[in-house]
Design an enzyme around this catalytic site. Structure first.
Site, PDB file in Angstrom:
ATOM      1  N   GLU A  58    -101.384  13.528  17.676  1.00 39.09           N
ATOM      2  CA  GLU A  58    -101.397  13.722  19.133  1.00 39.09           C
ATOM      3  C   GLU A  58    -102.585  14.546  19.628  1.00 39.09           C
ATOM      4  O   GLU A  58    -103.101  14.285  20.703  1.00 39.09           O
ATOM      5  CB  GLU A  58    -100.095  14.371  19.595  1.00 39.09           C
ATOM      6  CG  GLU A  58     -98.910  13.431  19.476  1.00 39.09           C
ATOM      7  CD  GLU A  58     -97.681  13.952  20.193  1.00 39.09           C
ATOM      8  OE1 GLU A  58     -97.739  14.189  21.408  1.00 39.09           O
ATOM      9  OE2 GLU A  58     -96.650  14.154  19.523  1.00 39.09           O
TER      10      GLU A  58
ATOM     11  N   HIS B 161     -91.695   9.243  -6.839  1.00 36.69           N
ATOM     12  CA  HIS B 161     -90.891   8.096  -7.240  1.00 36.69           C
ATOM     13  C   HIS B 161     -91.367   6.812  -6.557  1.00 36.69           C
ATOM     14  O   HIS B 161     -90.691   5.796  -6.619  1.00 36.69           O
ATOM     15  CB  HIS B 161     -89.409   8.392  -6.957  1.00 36.69           C
ATOM     16  CG  HIS B 161     -88.952   9.614  -7.701  1.00 36.69           C
ATOM     17  ND1 HIS B 161     -88.477   9.560  -8.997  1.00 36.69           N
ATOM     18  CD2 HIS B 161     -88.961  10.923  -7.356  1.00 36.69           C
ATOM     19  CE1 HIS B 161     -88.190  10.796  -9.403  1.00 36.69           C
ATOM     20  NE2 HIS B 161     -88.481  11.640  -8.422  1.00 36.69           N
TER      21      HIS B 161
ATOM     22  N   LYS C 213     -94.520   4.823  27.985  1.00 32.58           N
ATOM     23  CA  LYS C 213     -93.322   5.171  28.763  1.00 32.58           C
ATOM     24  C   LYS C 213     -93.305   4.419  30.095  1.00 32.58           C
ATOM     25  O   LYS C 213     -92.259   3.969  30.556  1.00 32.58           O
ATOM     26  CB  LYS C 213     -93.236   6.686  28.974  1.00 32.58           C
ATOM     27  CG  LYS C 213     -92.848   7.439  27.702  1.00 32.58           C
ATOM     28  CD  LYS C 213     -92.692   8.937  27.926  1.00 32.58           C
ATOM     29  CE  LYS C 213     -92.283   9.635  26.627  1.00 32.58           C
ATOM     30  NZ  LYS C 213     -92.156  11.083  26.731  1.00 32.58           N
TER      31      LYS C 213
HETATM   32  O1  PA5 Z   1     -95.767  15.028  22.566  1.00 35.34           O
HETATM   33  C1  PA5 Z   1     -95.285  14.229  23.360  1.00 35.34           C
HETATM   34  O2  PA5 Z   1     -95.683  14.081  24.529  1.00 35.34           O
HETATM   35  C2  PA5 Z   1     -94.133  13.378  22.922  1.00 35.34           C
HETATM   36  O3  PA5 Z   1     -93.952  13.431  21.546  1.00 35.34           O
HETATM   37  C3  PA5 Z   1     -92.867  13.810  23.675  1.00 35.34           C
HETATM   38  O4  PA5 Z   1     -92.473  15.089  23.247  1.00 35.34           O
HETATM   39  C4  PA5 Z   1     -91.769  12.783  23.476  1.00 35.34           C
HETATM   40  O5  PA5 Z   1     -92.180  11.565  24.011  1.00 35.34           O
HETATM   41  C5  PA5 Z   1     -90.471  13.214  24.121  1.00 35.34           C
HETATM   42  O6  PA5 Z   1     -90.664  13.664  25.434  1.00 35.34           O
HETATM   43  P1  PA5 Z   1     -89.958  15.013  25.871  1.00 35.34           P
HETATM   44  O7  PA5 Z   1     -90.453  16.047  24.945  1.00 35.34           O
HETATM   45  O8  PA5 Z   1     -90.385  15.244  27.279  1.00 35.34           O
HETATM   46  O9  PA5 Z   1     -88.495  14.770  25.752  1.00 35.34           O
END
Ligand code: PA5
Length: 358
Positions: free
Chosen positions: A242, A258, A352
């Site tokens: 990310e 394994h 999303k």
């Molecule tokens: O880092 C991110 O933006 C994602 O991994 C979010 O955390 C994930 O999509 C879930 O969203 P939220 O944390 O708002 O529930």
């Protein structure tokens, strides 16, 4: 391959890091202190009597907080199981004797909302952790205690806000003892690390910048042992994805012995472009230590680079947070080394939006 950016030019780093991920990360010790305060919010918590399991709902940057809670609770000897649910469905055993934490930083994650609603309808004992959104609205409507965390951050940059109130709730409810003091005491260590890794510290003295530089042009594969450190490997992988927007993978000893250990024989052009980062811990179980040595001896001629990262700190909780914090900084410096703003995750936002438009 050389970094596209001089990691010692603070000005250049700041111009790429336009939303100041480095600053947010540097303030993680303060976030932890604030999170302890949030954990003290006067809420009408459910009864602990007869709780058979603790279930933590959450995805991605929120879900990892559940894994951190589970790792720490396990190492602190919590006697009921902690299960993290990362998906649309609850396991069938979740019911009135389950204590369920729903974590969603935005409050709008559909998988978490789905499971939250299902858990409520099964009569589970609910607690929410969010900065707002649908989960906050539902919790208010359902009379579910809700820890409100500050908005305006990336979920993955809110790790402290999300996991610390849950640990302190578990302590308030009598499931754990002394973990809040451990988190308080962690602050000194985190402050030291924040100083050590900050952008003003040059590459030669800054291990996070050094490892980031070594990762440029390589595919990171993060190994750790199972148990408390498995969450660290997952966090490293997700932060590399990310923040730096690179593919990254993780796996655990002994399970990887394994299967994955056999998998370095073909695709040599890919294998030699991998950089294996092994998360190590000073009190490693001797059989794991031996496995790591043998495995690396077997595969070292097939992979690009191998780096051992040692957790530092006096207790398992300190060492876990230490190694996670180091990975967070490394991933941000790797982003910057690639000329990449670490903060936006456009693809997640786009996905999303596409999911919402039917
Ligand atoms: O880092 C991110 O933006 C994602 O991994 C979010 O955390 C994930 O999509 C879930 O969203 P939220 O944390 O708002 O529930």
């Amino acid at each position: 391959m050389e970094p596209a950016v001089d990691l010692d030019s603070v000005e250049e780093l700041r111009s790429i890091d336009s939303s100041d991920m480095l600053g947010v990360l540097g303030r993680f010790p303060q976030q932890s202190t604030e999170a302890l305060e949030i954990g003290r919010t006067d809420l009408n918590l459910p009864s602990a009597e007869g709780v058979k399991e603790i279930v933590i709902l959450g995805m991605g940057g929120s879900g990892i907080s559940g894994d951190v809670v589970s790792a720490i609770a396990g190492s602190e000897g919590l006697s009921v199981p902690v299960i993290t649910v990362k998906g649309y469905y609850l396991p069938p055993f979740v019911g009135e004797d389950s204590l369920v934490f729903a974590i969603s930083y935005s409050g709008n994650t559909e998988e978490t909302i789905n499971c939250y609603a299902d858990a409520c309808s099964r009569g589970a004992r609910m607690v929410a952790v969010t900065s707002g959104g649908e989960i906050a609205r539902k919790a208010a409507g359902d009379d579910v205690p809700c820890f409100k965390v500050p908005s305006g951050f990336q979920p993955r940059a809110s790790l402290g806000y999300l996991f610390i109130p849950i640990l302190s709730t578990l302590e308030r409810m009598g499931f754990l003892n002394g973990v809040v003091t451990q988190i308080e005491e962690l602050n000194g260590l985190l402050m030291e690390r924040s100083e050590e890794y900050k952008p003003e510290i040059p590459l030669d003295d800054n291990p996070a910048k050094r490892l980031a530089k070594e990762l440029v042009g390589f595919l990171p594969v993060v190994y750790s042992s199972e148990g408390i450190y498995s969450v660290a490997a997952l966090r490293w992988k997700a932060q590399l994805n990310e923040n730096a927007k690179v593919p990254a993978f993780h796996n655990l000893f002994p399970e990887l012995n394994h299967n994955e250990t056999v998998g370095w024989e073909h695709l040599q052009d890919v294998c030699t472009k991998t950089h294996i980062v092994v998360l190590r811990e000073p009190e490693e179980y001797p059989r794991i230590e031996k496995r790591i040595k043998i495995t690396l001896d077997l595969i070292e001629n097939h992979v690009g680079r191998i780096t051992h990262v040692w957790a530092r700190g006096g207790t398992p909780v300190e060492r876990l947070l230490d190694i996670i914090y180091f990975g967070d900084f490394t991933s941000v410096y790797l982003a910057l080394a690639l000329g990449q703003d670490p903060t936006p995750v456009d693809r997640i936002s786009e996905l999303k939006q596409l999911l919402a438009s039917d």
